[in-house]
Design an enzyme around this catalytic site. Structure first.
Site, PDB file in Angstrom:
ATOM      1  N   LYS A  22       0.851  -1.206   0.000  1.00  0.00           N
ATOM      2  CA  LYS A  22       0.000   0.000   0.000  1.00  0.00           C
ATOM      3  C   LYS A  22       0.878   1.244   0.000  1.00  0.00           C
ATOM      4  CE  LYS A  22      -1.868   1.422   4.030  1.00  0.00           C
ATOM      5  NZ  LYS A  22      -1.544   2.804   4.408  1.00  0.00           N
ATOM      6  N   ASN A  23       1.907   1.253   0.853  1.00  0.00           N
ATOM      7  CA  ASN A  23       2.696   2.474   1.045  1.00  0.00           C
ATOM      8  C   ASN A  23       3.763   2.683  -0.012  1.00  0.00           C
ATOM      9  OD1 ASN A  23       1.042   2.991   3.166  1.00  0.00           O
ATOM     10  ND2 ASN A  23       2.518   2.472   4.754  1.00  0.00           N
ATOM     11  N   ARG A  91      -4.825  10.653   4.781  1.00  0.00           N
ATOM     12  CA  ARG A  91      -3.828  11.724   4.773  1.00  0.00           C
ATOM     13  C   ARG A  91      -2.787  11.514   3.671  1.00  0.00           C
ATOM     14  NH1 ARG A  91       0.566  11.977   6.682  1.00  0.00           N
ATOM     15  NH2 ARG A  91       0.506  13.718   7.860  1.00  0.00           N
ATOM     16  N   CYS A 115      -5.362  12.340  12.992  1.00  0.00           N
ATOM     17  CA  CYS A 115      -6.070  11.071  12.817  1.00  0.00           C
ATOM     18  C   CYS A 115      -5.915  10.314  14.135  1.00  0.00           C
ATOM     19  CB  CYS A 115      -5.499  10.282  11.645  1.00  0.00           C
ATOM     20  SG  CYS A 115      -3.925   9.543  12.016  1.00  0.00           S
ATOM     21  N   ARG A 120      -0.061  14.205  13.001  1.00  0.00           N
ATOM     22  CA  ARG A 120       0.353  13.964  11.607  1.00  0.00           C
ATOM     23  C   ARG A 120       0.596  15.292  10.854  1.00  0.00           C
ATOM     24  NH1 ARG A 120      -1.460   8.765  10.367  1.00  0.00           N
ATOM     25  NH2 ARG A 120       0.168   8.660   8.806  1.00  0.00           N
ATOM     26  N   ASP A 303       4.442   0.397  12.138  1.00  0.00           N
ATOM     27  CA  ASP A 303       3.247  -0.247  11.577  1.00  0.00           C
ATOM     28  C   ASP A 303       3.124  -1.710  11.974  1.00  0.00           C
ATOM     29  OD1 ASP A 303       3.239   1.539   8.390  1.00  0.00           O
ATOM     30  OD2 ASP A 303       2.741   2.119  10.432  1.00  0.00           O
ATOM     31  N   ARG A 395      -8.617  -0.762   4.472  1.00  0.00           N
ATOM     32  CA  ARG A 395      -7.696   0.249   3.964  1.00  0.00           C
ATOM     33  C   ARG A 395      -6.355  -0.374   3.604  1.00  0.00           C
ATOM     34  NH1 ARG A 395      -7.600   5.750   7.214  1.00  0.00           N
ATOM     35  NH2 ARG A 395      -6.215   6.054   5.442  1.00  0.00           N
TER      36      ARG A 395
END
Ligand code: EPZ
Length: 416
Positions: A22-23, A91, A115, A120, A303, A395
């Protein structure tokens, strides 16, 4: 809003394939704005955040053709705004900032706002862009950016911000002259973005290190690219296999990008073997409590903190978990305690005292990785665990219930 219902206590068995990161996919999608034309992206994960990001890009005139590869057409740019309605839900939409000032010399991006896991801020993104000549104005919650001509600059980041490094790198590739980013984030996903930029004709040295030297070029051209696998998804399945005392092979895993995680799991007594893209978790061995501190890459990733904490709730002895990246990333603790975990928080540290067992209960997901940790714990808890607000999971985890069911978990998703 769906919920996930798990009957815990089943050792996972079998093989699970890891999806695209995802990132890495998010900044790479943003980078397609830098090169007008047709882009072919492979291994894009089917995630809610990716769908959200496509909506943001769609508002600017970008069009998509679903499939393998994902075809992204950035020939026409009709807008340069990332609206609050979208940015407040994700974000990472701030990642359009760098590419837009490089391509359109302007951008209007909503400030992300906080968030669940922290304030952030994006002050370092803005400071770096200003150093490159961008005029930044804050207007009714929006960052209004304008520039005549981006110019190279010497930038030192106070903290190695991941998306900050990515935004600045994406602006620098089309700037006039050389940009050097010191204290750059070294996350593998930053390197994946850099490799995509280079494939499109960018000049970047120091990829994977904390000093990135970018020599601006006049234009980039689309190039096909395959997104790297998701090391956090891989780490999450590793935690699920370990906590259920299972025997699981994790395929298509970016093993070389997971050293800190793999070493910490082995230190905790998890028996695993690896080759370049597979992790084999073996049964046996007993879990022992070990301390962990989250750090920027190559340290233990924030994470993975929540998922590792879930594992530690059933380890022998104590585990001191220190979160150094975000100021409020212990939202999973009170939910894990509903399952019977023994955890005490003091400032940015959580002391976990291992128990013999967890007992299933209804729990609430609060953010993406917290919800993953509740699923991991539920897989081991005796009885039924219900995880509510699973949209957080969607997500960042593709086909989670299907992948876990294939590993033998008794898990199903039902309308809440
Ligand atoms: C990225 O977020 C990831 N998201 C996050 O993953 C990840 O947790 C985080 O990096 C840390 O590894 C994406 O890549 C899309 P940061 P990012 O900027 O870039 C402070 C997930 O679960 N900071 O590296 O927003 C900030 O407050 C998500 O997939 C500033 O002070 O994180 C934080 O304390 C969650 N000023 C620290 O730096 C700035 O301008 C690290 O933030 C920017 C950041």
């Amino acid at each position: 809003m769906d919920k996930i219902v798990i009957e815990g206590g089943v050792p996972l068995k079998g093989e699970v394939a890891i999806s695209g990161a995802k990132n890495a996919a998010l900044p790479i999608l943003a980078a397609t704005l830098l090169a007008p034309g047709i882009h072919h992206l492979y291994n894009v994960p089917p995630l809610a955040d990716i769908r959200t990001f496509k909506k943001v890009l769609g508002l600017m005139g970008v069009s998509f053709e679903e499939g393998k590869p994902l075809i992204v057409d950035t020939s026409r740019l009709t807008g340069w705004m990332a609206p609050y309605e979208v940015v407040k839900t994700m974000r990472a939409a701030v990642l359009v900032l760098g590419p837009l000032v490089a391509r359109a010399r302007q951008a209007s991006v909503s400030l992300p706002g906080g968030c669940a896991i922290g304030a952030r801020p994006i002050d370092l993104h803005l400071k770096g862009l200003a150093a490159m000549g961008v005029k930044i104005r804050l207007n009714q919650g929006y960052v209004e950016a304008r520039v005549k001509r981006l110019k190279g600059a010497e930038i030192t980041l106070d903290t190695p911000t991941v998306t900050g490094t990515e935004n600045l790198m994406m602006a620098a590739v089309l700037a006039q002259g050389v940009t050097r980013i010191h204290n750059a984030a070294q996350e593998p996903e930053v390197a994946d973005l850099a490799r995509f930029l280079v494939a499109m004709g960018a000049k970047i040295e120091g990829i994977g290190t904390d000093v990135l030297t970018i020599t601006g070029v006049n234009a980039l051209t689309p190039a096909p690219y395959t997104i790297m696998p998701d090391r956090i998804e891989a780490g999450t399945y590793l935690a699920a296999a370990a906590i259920t005392r299972g025997e699981v092979t994790i395929t298509n895993a970016p093993v070389a990008a997971m050293s800190a995680v793999l070493e910490k799991f082995q230190e905790a007594g998890v028996r695993l073997k690896t080759d370049d893209d597979r992790i084999v978790v073996e049964q046996g061995g007993s879990l022992v409590g070990v301390d962990v501190k989250t750090r920027p890459y190559p340290g233990f990733p924030t994470d993975m903190q929540a998922q590792f904490m879930a594992l530690m709730t059933l380890a022998r002895g104590a585990s001191l978990i220190t979160e150094t990246i975000f100021e409020n990333r212990f939202m999973h603790v009170s939910e894990l305690k509903r399952l019977g975990a023994d955890i005490t928080i003091s400032a940015n540290q959580a002391m976990v005292r291992g128990k013999k067992q967890l007992l299933g209960a209804p729990v609430m997901a609060t953010d993406l990785r917290a919800s993953a940790s509740l699923v991991v714990a539920g897989l081991a808890a005796q009885g039924t665990t219900e995880v509510h607000r699973v949209y957080h999971l969607d997500r960042g985890y593709a086909h989670l219930t299907e992948k876990l069911t294939a590993l033998g978990a008794r898990i199903r998703r039902v309308p809440a």
